[in-house]
Write a protein that holds these residues in place. Sequence first.
Motif, short mmCIF file in Angstrom:
data_model
loop_
_atom_site.label_atom_id
_atom_site.label_comp_id
_atom_site.label_asym_id
_atom_site.label_seq_id
_atom_site.Cartn_x
_atom_site.Cartn_y
_atom_site.Cartn_z
N ILE A 17 0.85 -1.20 0.00
CA ILE A 17 0.00 0.00 0.00
C ILE A 17 0.88 1.25 0.00
O ILE A 17 0.61 2.22 -0.72
N TYR A 18 1.92 1.23 0.80
CA TYR A 18 2.86 2.36 0.84
C TYR A 18 3.51 2.58 -0.53
O TYR A 18 3.60 3.71 -1.01
N VAL A 23 4.02 5.54 -5.71
CA VAL A 23 4.06 5.51 -7.17
C VAL A 23 2.98 6.42 -7.76
O VAL A 23 3.22 7.13 -8.74
N THR A 24 1.80 6.40 -7.17
CA THR A 24 0.71 7.23 -7.69
C THR A 24 0.75 8.65 -7.13
O THR A 24 -0.08 9.47 -7.51
N GLU A 25 1.69 8.92 -6.26
CA GLU A 25 1.87 10.22 -5.62
C GLU A 25 0.65 10.64 -4.80
O GLU A 25 0.39 11.82 -4.60
N LEU A 26 -0.10 9.65 -4.31
CA LEU A 26 -1.25 9.96 -3.47
C LEU A 26 -0.85 10.21 -2.01
O LEU A 26 -1.68 10.63 -1.22
N TYR A 27 0.39 9.97 -1.67
CA TYR A 27 0.83 10.21 -0.30
C TYR A 27 0.82 11.70 0.03
O TYR A 27 0.80 12.08 1.19
N MET A 28 0.81 12.54 -1.00
CA MET A 28 0.83 13.99 -0.79
C MET A 28 -0.56 14.58 -0.61
O MET A 28 -0.69 15.75 -0.30
N GLU A 30 -4.60 14.96 0.77
CA GLU A 30 -5.37 14.86 2.01
C GLU A 30 -6.15 13.55 2.00
O GLU A 30 -6.43 13.00 0.93
N PRO A 31 -6.51 13.04 3.17
CA PRO A 31 -7.27 11.78 3.20
C PRO A 31 -8.59 11.84 2.42
O PRO A 31 -8.95 10.88 1.74
N TRP A 32 -9.31 12.96 2.47
CA TRP A 32 -10.57 13.03 1.75
C TRP A 32 -10.34 13.05 0.24
O TRP A 32 -11.14 12.51 -0.53
N GLU A 33 -9.23 13.63 -0.20
CA GLU A 33 -8.90 13.63 -1.63
C GLU A 33 -8.54 12.22 -2.09
O GLU A 33 -8.92 11.79 -3.18
N ARG A 34 -7.83 11.50 -1.24
CA ARG A 34 -7.43 10.13 -1.56
C ARG A 34 -8.67 9.24 -1.71
O ARG A 34 -8.77 8.45 -2.65
N VAL A 35 -9.63 9.41 -0.80
CA VAL A 35 -10.86 8.62 -0.88
C VAL A 35 -11.63 8.97 -2.15
O VAL A 35 -12.16 8.09 -2.84
N THR A 36 -11.70 10.25 -2.48
CA THR A 36 -12.40 10.68 -3.68
C THR A 36 -11.77 10.08 -4.92
O THR A 36 -12.47 9.61 -5.82
N ILE A 37 -10.46 10.08 -5.00
CA ILE A 37 -9.76 9.51 -6.15
C ILE A 37 -10.00 8.01 -6.24
O ILE A 37 -10.26 7.47 -7.32
N HIS A 38 -9.98 7.32 -5.10
CA HIS A 38 -10.22 5.87 -5.10
C HIS A 38 -11.65 5.56 -5.53
O HIS A 38 -11.87 4.60 -6.29
N VAL A 39 -12.62 6.32 -5.06
CA VAL A 39 -14.01 6.10 -5.47
C VAL A 39 -14.16 6.35 -6.97
O VAL A 39 -14.82 5.58 -7.68
N PHE A 40 -13.55 7.42 -7.46
CA PHE A 40 -13.60 7.73 -8.89
C PHE A 40 -12.99 6.60 -9.72
O PHE A 40 -13.57 6.16 -10.72
N LEU A 41 -11.83 6.10 -9.32
CA LEU A 41 -11.20 5.01 -10.06
C LEU A 41 -12.02 3.73 -9.99
O LEU A 41 -12.14 3.00 -10.98
#
Length: 70
Positions: A17-18, A23-28, A30-41
């Motif tokens: 996961i790390y 690799v996807t640069e999602l570590y940068m 916010e948590p809500w943005e990460r969730v939004t991107i995962h839901v979109f994908l």
Amino acid sequence: MIKSLLNAVLKFINYWIYRYLLVTELYMTEPWERVTIHVFLFLIFLVQFAFNYSVLLPFTARLFNFQIVT
């Protein structure tokens, strides 16, 4: 025994996961943005699966004279 095996499996999963986040640069993000991107994908992959199952599978079955077993 089981606890150490479970810890090893969790460590392995956390490592991948790390790496995925790096690799996807999602570590940068916010948590809500990460969730939004995962839901979109997930929605994109769901629509792609539905399209492949409902359009491409019957088309290729007719093209190669296969019968789809349902």
